[in-house]
Motif scaffolding. Structure first.
Motif, short mmCIF file in Angstrom:
data_model
loop_
_atom_site.label_atom_id
_atom_site.label_comp_id
_atom_site.label_asym_id
_atom_site.label_seq_id
_atom_site.Cartn_x
_atom_site.Cartn_y
_atom_site.Cartn_z
N GLN A 186 0.05 16.45 -0.16
CA GLN A 186 0.38 16.69 -1.56
C GLN A 186 -0.68 16.07 -2.47
N LYS A 187 -1.05 14.84 -2.19
CA LYS A 187 -2.06 14.15 -2.99
C LYS A 187 -3.40 14.87 -2.91
N ARG A 188 -3.79 15.30 -1.71
CA ARG A 188 -5.07 16.00 -1.52
C ARG A 188 -5.09 17.31 -2.30
N ALA A 234 -0.07 31.18 -7.00
CA ALA A 234 1.24 31.08 -6.36
C ALA A 234 1.53 29.61 -6.07
N PRO A 235 2.80 29.19 -6.18
CA PRO A 235 3.13 27.80 -5.87
C PRO A 235 2.83 27.48 -4.41
N LEU A 236 2.55 26.21 -4.17
CA LEU A 236 2.18 25.74 -2.83
C LEU A 236 3.26 24.80 -2.30
N GLY A 264 -6.84 20.38 -7.45
CA GLY A 264 -6.54 21.20 -8.62
C GLY A 264 -5.22 21.92 -8.62
N VAL A 265 -4.40 21.74 -7.56
CA VAL A 265 -3.12 22.41 -7.49
C VAL A 265 -2.09 21.64 -8.33
N SER A 266 -1.36 22.36 -9.12
CA SER A 266 -0.36 21.73 -9.98
C SER A 266 0.99 21.64 -9.26
N ALA A 267 1.47 20.42 -9.09
CA ALA A 267 2.82 20.15 -8.56
C ALA A 267 3.13 20.85 -7.24
N PRO A 268 2.33 20.64 -6.19
CA PRO A 268 2.70 21.18 -4.88
C PRO A 268 3.99 20.54 -4.38
N LEU A 269 4.78 21.32 -3.65
CA LEU A 269 6.06 20.84 -3.14
C LEU A 269 5.93 20.43 -1.68
N ALA A 299 -4.58 25.09 -0.47
CA ALA A 299 -4.82 24.81 -1.89
C ALA A 299 -5.70 25.89 -2.50
N TRP A 300 -6.74 26.31 -1.78
CA TRP A 300 -7.61 27.39 -2.26
C TRP A 300 -6.81 28.68 -2.47
N ALA A 301 -5.96 29.03 -1.51
CA ALA A 301 -5.17 30.26 -1.61
C ALA A 301 -4.17 30.17 -2.75
#
Length: 285
Positions: free
Chosen positions: A90-92, A31-33, A97-102, A23-25
């Motif tokens: 995904q919830k974590r 970049a998307p996660l 602060g990550v937007s819409a992780p896949l 998430a930090w990276a």
């Protein structure tokens, strides 16, 4: 094609660290996660056991049918456990602060699956060991070692607990490919605002001073706060001692062409450096 920060999630105690560092990276690189869980239903196949013994044909056939049913049930459980782990990750990440992780759940062996999706990877985040880590606390996971050897994307190996990096240490040997690595780090947003240390392991020679000066200059010109030094000794022990002395939060190394540092990662001492590190290690390819 958009490249993702890809985090390999499993049931090990490293998964929370993998999630938080990924998430930090993702945020730092903008970049998307994507979280990936690989279901390997062939890691232990009961049907491969020697069942001949004194079983007559009918009993053996019945037993094989039961084992096949158990395999199907185990695969279903593995998939469901993986789905729940991916949802939790995904919830974590969203809370971080990550937007819409896949999320992606894939079938196969971990190493081959990661190699198959390599084109989509900007940075791969993995734990030092997998789900059997508790059985051998000093054992470097075979999967991680194979991924380091076979993939050609940057790999971030992380500990179980996240600590936001404030100081990084770059192992530098002056080679052409090592310079490319420093150039890449200097331009990367991953370490924006982070203090960079550069260490050349070797004799205190004019050549090493020139190499160190170039690396410090490249990072300083990119706006980084920098420190550096030259120290003699075994590479792994010297890097670890420097990291401890200067409270380094993350070590950067290169699995480069034919450089001296390459032998640490691709040669026989691979496990020595990675096993001994208590901080994240970013391996550049």
């Amino acid at each position: 094609m958009t490249e993702h920060v890809v985090a390999a999630i499993d049931g090990s105690r490293f998964s929370e660290g993998v999630c938080d560092y990924a998430a930090w990276a993702s945020l730092a690189l903008e970049a998307p996660l994507t979280f990936v869980h690989v279901v390997d239903n062939h890691s232990a196949v009961p049907g491969e056991q020697n069942l001949s013994g004194n079983l007559h044909f009918g009993a053996r056939e019945h037993l094989m049918e039961e084992l096949s049913t158990l395999d199907e049930q185990r695969a279903k459980v593995n998939r469901e456990q993986g789905r729940l782990m991916l949802e939790a990750a995904q919830k974590r990440a969203v809370e971080g602060g990550v937007s819409a992780p896949l999320t992606r759940q894939l079938n196969g062996t971990l190493v081959e699956t990661l190699i198959d999706i390599e084109e989509d990877v900007r940075l791969l985040v993995m734990g030092k060991r997998g789900e059997t880590a508790h059985r051998a606390s000093d054992h470097l996971g075979a999967n991680l070692e194979r991924v380091v050897r076979e993939m050609h994307r940057p790999i971030l190996m992380v500990p179980p607990t996240f600590k936001r990096p404030e100081k990084i240490l770059i192992a530098f040997d002056g080679s052409k490919t090592a310079r490319k690595g420093v150039d890449m780090l200097a331009r990367s947003s991953l370490f924006k605002g982070i203090e960079c240390h550069v260490l050349v392991v070797g004799a205190d020679t004019s050549e090493h001073h020139l190499e160190l000066g170039w690396a410090l200059g490249a990072l300083r010109n990119a706006g980084h706060r920098v420190e550096g030094g030259i120290r003699a000794g075994k590479v792994d022990e010297t890097l670890q001692a420097y990291a401890a002395q200067h409270d380094i939060d993350l070590l950067v190394m290169g699995a480069y062409g034919h450089s001296r540092i390459r032998h640490l990662l691709i040669g026989s001492t691979t496990t020595t450096m990675l096993r001994g590190s208590h901080i994240p290690v970013l391996i550049l390819r």
